[in-house]
Write a protein that holds these residues in place. Structure first.
Motif: not given
Length: 221
Positions: A98-106, A145-161
């Motif tokens: 999340k921090d990387a996204i926030a810095k990018l978007m700023s 229209i679809k959406f996907i949720r991403y949840r990051r757990h250390a080195k694992i990415l959980e992707i929910e559709s």
């Protein structure tokens, strides 16, 4: 965790489709602009044309994201450049959270869509991209229209559709490596498509933004 295949796919508009989109966009933009002047509420013609030209990469365009043989997005139908942008954002999240996204978007750059969008420029990153705490990306301009949720757990990415009823866990490195080349190829092909007709070059800032995102990813790795 066993190896999981990740694949990004898309169908580009043909040259004939692009030509028809450009011609109809020019006609609609001029008509809308003239009407706005007559009503005393003149619109910015360049911005108006740019927004209408986006249809060149919307109609009859299809794309998807497969993980472990399961489709997470299709049959969503929408803007291909915005699809690449969202996929690039998911990579930023996978690599830096999340921090990387926030810095990018700023980043104070003109091609940053959040700075140019009157709806989002005063909203927080949490409200725009992280409602409910997880990264939520929408795919598709038209129904469905679809959406996907991403949840990051250390080195694992959980992707929910939720729309497709699929939840998958994949290694961060597998996810990034699996779609990186597909994304780079797609951006090159869209960039070449923009050269086919002069008005399409008004959309180039959108590609510049996606390029900036991918450069940001490389700096984070």
């Amino acid at each position: 965790m066993s190896m999981v295949g990740v694949h990004l796919w898309y169908i580009l508009p043909t040259k004939e489709q692009l030509k028809e989109a450009v011609l109809s966009s020019l006609s609609d933009a001029v008509e809308t602009y003239i009407e706005s002047v007559r009503e005393g509420d003149e619109e910015d013609f360049n911005e108006l044309l740019k927004s209408i030209l986006s249809r060149a990469f919307e109609y009859d365009v299809k794309y998807g994201l497969e993980v472990d043989g399961k489709e997470l997005i299709a049959p969503a139908c929408g803007n291909l450049i915005e699809f690449f942008e969202d996929v690039a954002l998911s990579i930023v999240y996978a690599v830096g959270g999340k921090d990387a996204i926030a810095k990018l978007m700023s980043l104070p750059v003109e091609v940053n869509p959040l700075r140019n969008n009157p709806v989002t420029k005063n909203m927080s990153i949490e409200d725009i991209l992280f409602p409910g705490g997880s990264l939520k990306l929408f795919f598709g301009t038209f129904d469905p229209i679809k959406f996907i949720r991403y949840r990051r757990h250390a080195k694992i990415l959980e992707i929910e559709s939720p729309n497709n009823g699929v939840t998958i866990r994949v290694g961060v490195d597998e996810y990034v490596e699996g779609i990186w080349e597909d994304l780079m190829r797609g951006m090159r092909e869209v960039e070449e498509a923009l050269k086919m007709f002069t008005p399409l070059q008004a959309l180039y800032p959108k590609i510049q933004w996606v390029k900036l995102i991918t450069k940001y990813v490389l700096e984070k790795q």
